[in-house]
Design a protein around this motif. Sequence first.
Motif, PDB file in Angstrom:
ATOM      1  N   SER A 303       4.685 -36.113  52.565  1.00 51.00           N
ATOM      2  CA  SER A 303       5.123 -35.563  53.669  1.00 51.00           C
ATOM      3  C   SER A 303       6.273 -34.156  53.421  1.00 51.00           C
ATOM      4  N   LEU A 304       6.848 -34.629  52.465  1.00 54.19           N
ATOM      5  CA  LEU A 304       8.073 -33.539  52.056  1.00 54.19           C
ATOM      6  C   LEU A 304       7.337 -32.274  51.349  1.00 54.19           C
ATOM      7  N   VAL A 305       6.386 -32.469  50.937  1.00 51.18           N
ATOM      8  CA  VAL A 305       5.702 -31.162  50.186  1.00 51.18           C
ATOM      9  C   VAL A 305       4.795 -30.449  50.975  1.00 51.18           C
ATOM     10  N   HIS A 306       4.098 -31.244  51.832  1.00 48.89           N
ATOM     11  CA  HIS A 306       2.807 -30.571  52.658  1.00 48.89           C
ATOM     12  C   HIS A 306       3.280 -30.469  54.124  1.00 48.89           C
ATOM     13  N   HIS A 307       4.107 -31.313  54.715  1.00 49.51           N
ATOM     14  CA  HIS A 307       4.579 -31.090  56.209  1.00 49.51           C
ATOM     15  C   HIS A 307       6.071 -30.795  56.429  1.00 49.51           C
ATOM     16  N   ALA A 308       7.006 -30.943  55.638  1.00 44.03           N
ATOM     17  CA  ALA A 308       8.240 -30.719  55.918  1.00 44.03           C
ATOM     18  C   ALA A 308       8.557 -29.117  56.084  1.00 44.03           C
ATOM     19  N   SER A 309       9.212 -28.655  57.110  1.00 43.90           N
ATOM     20  CA  SER A 309       9.596 -27.318  57.232  1.00 43.90           C
ATOM     21  C   SER A 309      10.890 -27.177  57.779  1.00 43.90           C
ATOM     22  N   PRO A 310      11.456 -26.076  57.592  1.00 45.59           N
ATOM     23  CA  PRO A 310      12.728 -25.794  58.425  1.00 45.59           C
ATOM     24  C   PRO A 310      12.898 -26.194  59.777  1.00 45.59           C
ATOM     25  N   GLY A 311      14.012 -26.884  60.006  1.00 45.59           N
ATOM     26  CA  GLY A 311      14.534 -27.405  61.311  1.00 45.59           C
ATOM     27  C   GLY A 311      14.103 -28.859  61.158  1.00 45.59           C
ATOM     28  N   ASP A 312      13.353 -29.553  60.446  1.00 47.33           N
ATOM     29  CA  ASP A 312      13.151 -30.984  60.248  1.00 47.33           C
ATOM     30  C   ASP A 312      14.353 -31.782  59.855  1.00 47.33           C
ATOM     31  N   ILE A 313      14.619 -32.836  60.319  1.00 49.69           N
ATOM     32  CA  ILE A 313      15.779 -33.546  60.073  1.00 49.69           C
ATOM     33  C   ILE A 313      15.420 -34.855  58.990  1.00 49.69           C
ATOM     34  N   LEU A 314      16.031 -34.954  57.933  1.00 45.33           N
ATOM     35  CA  LEU A 314      15.802 -36.006  57.247  1.00 45.33           C
ATOM     36  C   LEU A 314      17.048 -36.763  57.129  1.00 45.33           C
ATOM     37  N   ARG A 315      16.861 -37.955  56.440  1.00 47.79           N
ATOM     38  CA  ARG A 315      17.954 -38.907  56.455  1.00 47.79           C
ATOM     39  C   ARG A 315      18.282 -39.221  54.885  1.00 47.79           C
ATOM     40  N   LEU A 316      19.682 -39.146  54.441  1.00 40.74           N
ATOM     41  CA  LEU A 316      20.216 -39.267  53.051  1.00 40.74           C
ATOM     42  C   LEU A 316      20.763 -40.578  52.865  1.00 40.74           C
ATOM     43  N   GLY A 317      20.625 -41.338  51.769  1.00 34.42           N
ATOM     44  CA  GLY A 317      21.501 -42.408  51.661  1.00 34.42           C
ATOM     45  C   GLY A 317      22.554 -41.982  50.606  1.00 34.42           C
ATOM     46  N   PRO A 318      23.451 -42.975  50.138  1.00 37.12           N
ATOM     47  CA  PRO A 318      24.665 -42.465  49.331  1.00 37.12           C
ATOM     48  C   PRO A 318      24.027 -41.951  47.849  1.00 37.12           C
ATOM     49  N   PRO A 319      24.820 -41.066  47.307  1.00 42.65           N
ATOM     50  CA  PRO A 319      24.455 -40.816  45.963  1.00 42.65           C
ATOM     51  C   PRO A 319      24.491 -41.794  45.042  1.00 42.65           C
ATOM     52  N   ALA A 320      23.608 -41.857  43.777  1.00 40.72           N
ATOM     53  CA  ALA A 320      23.720 -42.969  42.831  1.00 40.72           C
ATOM     54  C   ALA A 320      23.360 -42.316  41.460  1.00 40.72           C
ATOM     55  N   GLY A 321      23.482 -43.142  40.376  1.00 40.57           N
ATOM     56  CA  GLY A 321      22.951 -42.707  39.060  1.00 40.57           C
ATOM     57  C   GLY A 321      24.224 -42.398  38.308  1.00 40.57           C
ATOM     58  N   SER A 322      23.738 -42.780  37.090  1.00 41.87           N
ATOM     59  CA  SER A 322      24.752 -42.531  36.087  1.00 41.87           C
ATOM     60  C   SER A 322      24.546 -41.531  34.799  1.00 41.87           C
ATOM     61  N   MET A 323      23.627 -40.543  35.120  1.00 38.61           N
ATOM     62  CA  MET A 323      23.277 -39.554  34.244  1.00 38.61           C
ATOM     63  C   MET A 323      23.996 -38.374  34.569  1.00 38.61           C
ATOM     64  N   VAL A 324      25.392 -38.577  34.263  1.00 44.03           N
ATOM     65  CA  VAL A 324      26.462 -37.437  34.688  1.00 44.03           C
ATOM     66  C   VAL A 324      27.061 -37.159  33.330  1.00 44.03           C
ATOM     67  N   VAL A 325      27.542 -36.063  33.090  1.00 48.07           N
ATOM     68  CA  VAL A 325      28.128 -35.602  32.191  1.00 48.07           C
ATOM     69  C   VAL A 325      29.542 -35.857  31.815  1.00 48.07           C
ATOM     70  N   ASP A 326      29.824 -36.341  30.771  1.00 48.26           N
ATOM     71  CA  ASP A 326      31.026 -36.612  30.243  1.00 48.26           C
ATOM     72  C   ASP A 326      32.086 -35.777  29.732  1.00 48.26           C
ATOM     73  N   HIS A 327      32.858 -35.118  30.505  1.00 49.84           N
ATOM     74  CA  HIS A 327      33.730 -33.834  30.098  1.00 49.84           C
ATOM     75  C   HIS A 327      34.812 -34.166  29.535  1.00 49.84           C
ATOM     76  N   SER A 328      34.961 -35.403  28.974  1.00 46.65           N
ATOM     77  CA  SER A 328      36.055 -35.568  28.094  1.00 46.65           C
ATOM     78  C   SER A 328      35.863 -35.591  26.532  1.00 46.65           C
ATOM     79  N   THR A 329      34.563 -35.119  26.234  1.00 49.78           N
ATOM     80  CA  THR A 329      34.202 -35.396  25.050  1.00 49.78           C
ATOM     81  C   THR A 329      33.700 -33.796  24.622  1.00 49.78           C
ATOM     82  N   ASP A 330      33.621 -33.464  23.323  1.00 49.48           N
ATOM     83  CA  ASP A 330      33.127 -31.835  22.928  1.00 49.48           C
ATOM     84  C   ASP A 330      31.678 -32.053  22.502  1.00 49.48           C
ATOM     85  N   ASN A 331      31.033 -33.193  22.788  1.00 47.87           N
ATOM     86  CA  ASN A 331      29.681 -33.423  22.204  1.00 47.87           C
ATOM     87  C   ASN A 331      28.795 -32.505  22.832  1.00 47.87           C
TER      88      ASN A 331
END
Length: 460
Positions: A303-331
Amino acid sequence: MPPESLPTSPPGPTPATEPTPAPDPDADGEAEPAPHPAPDRAGEQPSVSAALPPEAPAAPGALPPEAPAPQPSAVVPPTAAPPADTDASPDAIIVRRTLSEIEPVSDQLTSYFYALLFIHHPELRGLFPVAMDTQRDRLLKSLLIAAEHMDSPVIFTDYLRQLGRGHRKYGTQSLHYPAVGEALIGALTRYATIWDDETEGAWVRTYTAISQIMIDAAAENEQYAPAWWNAEVVAHQLRTPDVAVVTVRPDQPYPFRAGQYTSVETPWWPRVWRHYSFASAPRPDGLLTFHVKAVPAGWVSNSLVHHASPGDILRLGPPAGSMVVDHSTDNGLLCLGGGTGIAPIKALVEDVAEHGHRRRVEVFYGARSDQDLYDMETMLRLQSEHAWLSVRPVVGDGRPGQGLTERLPDVVRDYGPWEEYDAYLSGPPGMIRSGLDVLTGIGIPSERIRHDSLDALVAT
């Protein structure tokens, strides 16, 4: 409590891999009718347990928009009931024993569970998708996850809090949890080999603890965050016949961190949510971009690839995931992105650039063919702008082209050493698994390998 995750699916991010649904064959698609879609994090993903809505987790140690995301960590997805642990609590031992007993009849138990839930509480049926196909085996997987982590308070609690917040978008309320618990106990009573007062007590205590954590997290979150965000499609670009870059404008500020993902519902498939990674770091204009690959029988992705177009309204849940950068290290950052899994990798590169911290970032961009390197131009532009960034395309079809032609994990091994790097993996489950094997094999500690593989995120 729709179909995605149930009140018992708690593996949050901790050091090494994450539980999520099976993503699309590419990077993290949806493989929809299949049991659990994975974050199209390029992809999509679903979730799991006693009978709450589909959310999860994702995956794995991620916080909602309101709360500050946790520092990165890896996650290890459970695949079966863990062996007996002499340090386990009495309740954990009993719960794991029961799970082992019901595994051979999990399909029947799951069907009976939903039958009990909908017969005794028909009002809850509307919280779930019309088609329950993809919901079938999430219950058992969630229980396995919960059982494995119930003696790990931090993982157990963090994951369930995330799940409780995420379930708000399904309309889940505190009064729904007892109904789910009744159906769960009823199904276990029928199919468990051993069911006595001691066993029932262990399950009641376990479910009570799980549901209370989720209820409290949802109530707290309700004070300062919406249950979902409406987002208008403002741009839709088809990069290949089956990959689209979709940009949306949320109806209110949407806080997240580079490397995270969210759940998306389309107007074409109400109550069916799939997970996609943000393809950029937070932007001043507040726009959000996703890379979506249409997979066979993928309801939401197609649906998102073949049918969605500007003006369509989607719903988003809250963000999740742990793959974020640790800016406290120089690695340095060693990033492996397969297919649309390059989306969150691109976001991580932008995040490092915005922090102005000059640290090495090595990106290996894997694809089946040159044509599948759909975002190579963007990655090369970033490389030209930042001297600390190196981007190497790796093509798997063995034909010479713009990329290296070895297997992605083999190329990474050859380009080491990587002792001074934190590793990030995003792509199909197979790539995540082989990447983990290679990275741990060359000496990178599991706690420095981060990814949100949906293979484990059953219940997100």
